[in-house]
Design a protein around this motif. Structure first.
Motif, PDB file in Angstrom:
ATOM      1  N   ASN A  18       0.831  -1.208   0.000  1.00  0.00           N
ATOM      2  CA  ASN A  18       0.000   0.000   0.000  1.00  0.00           C
ATOM      3  C   ASN A  18       0.867   1.261   0.000  1.00  0.00           C
ATOM      4  OD1 ASN A  18      -2.463   1.292  -0.078  1.00  0.00           O
ATOM      5  ND2 ASN A  18      -2.813   1.185   2.125  1.00  0.00           N
ATOM      6  N   HIS A  61     -14.161   2.335  17.410  1.00  0.00           N
ATOM      7  CA  HIS A  61     -14.195   2.574  15.964  1.00  0.00           C
ATOM      8  C   HIS A  61     -12.879   3.199  15.492  1.00  0.00           C
ATOM      9  CE1 HIS A  61     -16.053   3.479  12.057  1.00  0.00           C
ATOM     10  NE2 HIS A  61     -15.517   4.682  12.134  1.00  0.00           N
ATOM     11  N   LYS A  64     -10.158   0.554  15.625  1.00  0.00           N
ATOM     12  CA  LYS A  64     -10.381  -0.393  14.514  1.00  0.00           C
ATOM     13  C   LYS A  64      -9.844   0.193  13.206  1.00  0.00           C
ATOM     14  CE  LYS A  64     -14.206  -0.584  12.303  1.00  0.00           C
ATOM     15  NZ  LYS A  64     -15.656  -0.610  12.019  1.00  0.00           N
ATOM     16  N   GLY A  65     -10.143   1.464  12.969  1.00  0.00           N
ATOM     17  CA  GLY A  65      -9.664   2.131  11.754  1.00  0.00           C
ATOM     18  C   GLY A  65      -8.147   2.189  11.700  1.00  0.00           C
ATOM     19  N   SER A  68      -6.506  -1.262  11.141  1.00  0.00           N
ATOM     20  CA  SER A  68      -6.814  -1.817   9.817  1.00  0.00           C
ATOM     21  C   SER A  68      -5.823  -1.310   8.771  1.00  0.00           C
ATOM     22  CB  SER A  68      -8.251  -1.500   9.402  1.00  0.00           C
ATOM     23  OG  SER A  68      -8.396  -0.131   9.096  1.00  0.00           O
ATOM     24  N   ASN A  69      -5.195  -0.157   9.022  1.00  0.00           N
ATOM     25  CA  ASN A  69      -4.175   0.339   8.091  1.00  0.00           C
ATOM     26  C   ASN A  69      -2.979  -0.605   8.016  1.00  0.00           C
ATOM     27  OD1 ASN A  69      -5.029   3.105   7.094  1.00  0.00           O
ATOM     28  ND2 ASN A  69      -5.234   3.412   9.298  1.00  0.00           N
ATOM     29  N   TYR A  71      -3.351  -3.854   8.273  1.00  0.00           N
ATOM     30  CA  TYR A  71      -3.923  -5.156   7.917  1.00  0.00           C
ATOM     31  C   TYR A  71      -3.707  -6.125   9.080  1.00  0.00           C
ATOM     32  CZ  TYR A  71      -4.276  -3.049   3.355  1.00  0.00           C
ATOM     33  OH  TYR A  71      -4.598  -2.189   2.320  1.00  0.00           O
ATOM     34  N   TRP A  80     -13.566  -4.366  16.463  1.00  0.00           N
ATOM     35  CA  TRP A  80     -14.907  -4.363  15.873  1.00  0.00           C
ATOM     36  C   TRP A  80     -15.927  -4.959  16.831  1.00  0.00           C
ATOM     37  CZ3 TRP A  80     -18.080  -8.527  14.199  1.00  0.00           C
ATOM     38  CH2 TRP A  80     -19.234  -8.124  13.500  1.00  0.00           C
TER      39      TRP A  80
ATOM     40  N   MET B  73     -18.559   8.008   9.193  1.00  0.00           N
ATOM     41  CA  MET B  73     -18.929   7.873  10.604  1.00  0.00           C
ATOM     42  C   MET B  73     -18.032   8.728  11.490  1.00  0.00           C
ATOM     43  SD  MET B  73     -19.789   4.371  12.509  1.00  0.00           S
ATOM     44  CE  MET B  73     -19.914   4.268  14.285  1.00  0.00           C
ATOM     45  N   SER B 102     -15.861   2.330   6.292  1.00  0.00           N
ATOM     46  CA  SER B 102     -15.450   0.967   6.621  1.00  0.00           C
ATOM     47  C   SER B 102     -16.352   0.017   5.838  1.00  0.00           C
ATOM     48  CB  SER B 102     -15.652   0.682   8.107  1.00  0.00           C
ATOM     49  OG  SER B 102     -14.915   1.580   8.869  1.00  0.00           O
ATOM     50  N   ILE B 104     -18.095  -2.409   6.694  1.00  0.00           N
ATOM     51  CA  ILE B 104     -19.350  -2.753   7.358  1.00  0.00           C
ATOM     52  C   ILE B 104     -20.413  -1.690   7.092  1.00  0.00           C
ATOM     53  CG2 ILE B 104     -19.058  -1.603   9.591  1.00  0.00           C
ATOM     54  CD1 ILE B 104     -19.859  -5.223   9.520  1.00  0.00           C
ATOM     55  N   GLU B 105     -20.011  -0.509   6.686  1.00  0.00           N
ATOM     56  CA  GLU B 105     -20.967   0.572   6.477  1.00  0.00           C
ATOM     57  C   GLU B 105     -21.349   0.722   5.015  1.00  0.00           C
ATOM     58  OE1 GLU B 105     -18.527   2.816   9.986  1.00  0.00           O
ATOM     59  OE2 GLU B 105     -18.443   3.571   7.953  1.00  0.00           O
ATOM     60  N   LYS B 123     -12.217   1.597   3.801  1.00  0.00           N
ATOM     61  CA  LYS B 123     -11.069   1.449   4.688  1.00  0.00           C
ATOM     62  C   LYS B 123     -10.733  -0.033   4.838  1.00  0.00           C
ATOM     63  CE  LYS B 123     -12.024   5.438   7.694  1.00  0.00           C
ATOM     64  NZ  LYS B 123     -12.335   5.863   9.061  1.00  0.00           N
ATOM     65  N   PRO B 124      -9.484  -0.422   5.019  1.00  0.00           N
ATOM     66  CA  PRO B 124      -8.326   0.474   5.038  1.00  0.00           C
ATOM     67  C   PRO B 124      -8.114   1.081   3.651  1.00  0.00           C
ATOM     68  CG  PRO B 124      -7.608  -1.812   5.046  1.00  0.00           C
ATOM     69  CD  PRO B 124      -9.097  -1.828   5.194  1.00  0.00           C
TER      70      PRO B 124
END
Lengths: 122, 232
Positions: A18, A61, A64-65, A68-69, A71, A80, B73, B102, B104-105, B123-124
């Motif tokens: 990425n 949240h 989680k975000g 997730s960057n 992976y 989550w 969100m 995300s 899920i949304e 995301k990601p």
């Protein structure tokens, strides 16, 4: 594979792919995340102890975000789960999920530190 | 917070995109900083940041923004409501908005697209995808503006051609008649001659508009504008 034969807590290949062409930013991102992580965990702990579910949902949240960057699927799943419990304001005992989340984050922290050390050594 | 939001990062990497201003709206500090850093390094953009919907609206009110990247969100007012507020003032051509969501949304994505979002990324964030979509929407916006201008000039060309044809003939007749008037002295004759030559001059300037790439306007009456003609 990570240390002691353990599967890495994050997908290094996907993560670096990425950042193709901007690899320096990948290492900066790892450093930045590691510096912010204690604060993120503390925010979650405070919301759980005060049973502030709306705030907990936001904090989970955000975590989680962030993970997730990298992976980092195990940590992402736990964050989550916590977010869902906070949203529904019921479900599995929050404290158990928090323990599992912190365990995954500890693994992620270790692996990211190894990732950074390998870069310094190179 | 507004002062914090006004950070500029500019690298000239993408042809034609230098100077484009992108507003990243994301409450999560880590995600926001990462996206800003990546977009600044990969593209030729100026980046602004907002950590909330309210801050986003404040920045849009005060700065010229070319594109908005916005998390769906966020605490407080959700991204979809901010989207609706922005669309009350700017259509998707004037200000492209890409929602960041995300997986899920995804169901919320449909709602956002119906509210006027141009596109979305999940995301990601995959940075090459984000760069491609940002660049594409900026270019589409530029192209739409160019086409609007071209349509405007085409309509003007048509009007000028019609005007020239319809005005020139009677004008020539009037000027011919003027030259046939035996008594060419007196105030009335001079006024008539002056007025007809003035009309001829304006017709000439209107014809010259056809060679211009764009036109300028000035206020005429309360609700209308008039085209500025070149002065002698």
């Amino acid at each position: 594979m990570g240390v002691h034969g353990r599967v890495s807590s994050f997908d290094r290949d996907l993560f670096m792919r990425n950042f193709h062409g901007i690899e320096d930013l990948a290492y900066e991102a790892a450093q930045s995340f590691l510096s912010l992580l204690p604060g993120m965990i503390l925010a979650i702990e405070i919301k759980i102890s005060s049973r502030e579910f709306d705030g907990l949902q936001i904090a989970a949240h955000a975590l989680k975000g962030a993970v997730s960057n990298f992976y980092a699927e195990p940590a992402r799943q736990m964050a989550w789960k916590l977010e869902q419990i906070a949203h529904q304001q019921e479900g599995e005992p929050i404290e158990e999920i928090l323990v599992q989340l912190k365990s995954e984050l500890l693994c992620l922290e270790k692996d990211l530190n190894i990732f950074l050390m390998e870069r310094s050594a190179a | 917070m507004l002062g914090k939001g006004l950070k500029y990062f500019s690298y000239g990497k993408v042809s034609g995109m230098m100077g484009k201003v992108i507003l990243v709206v994301e409450d999560n500090e880590f995600d926001r900083n990462l996206l800003v850093q990546v977009l600044s390094k990969k593209g030729g953009f100026q980046l602004l940041e907002a950590s909330s919907g309210e801050e986003c609206l404040e920045i849009i009110r005060n700065k010229k923004i070319d594109l908005v990247l916005m998390d769906i969100m966020m605490p407080g007012v959700f991204g979809d409501l901010i989207l609706t507020k922005i669309r009350e003032q700017y259509n998707p051509i004037q200000l492209p908005i890409i929602m960041v969501t995300s997986k899920i949304e995804v169901l919320d994505v449909v709602d956002c697209l119906q509210r006027g979002a141009n596109d979305y990324i999940t995301k990601p964030v995959q940075f090459d995808v984000a760069m491609s979509r940002v660049t594409t929407h900026l270019m589409l916006s530029d192209l739409s503006h160019e086409m609007s201008k071209m349509k405007e000039m085409a309509a003007l060309d048509g009007l000028i051609a019609t005007y020239n044809h319809e005005i020139n003939n009677p004008l020539l007749i009037a000027m011919s008649c003027l030259s046939l008037i035996p008594n060419k002295e007196g105030e009335i004759f001079e006024k008539l001659r002056g007025a007809l030559w003035r009309i001829a001059d304006i017709v000439k300037k209107i014809k010259e508009l056809a060679n211009q790439k764009e036109v300028e306007y000035s206020q005429y009456a309360e609700d209308s504008m008039m085209i500025k003609l070149k002065k002698n």
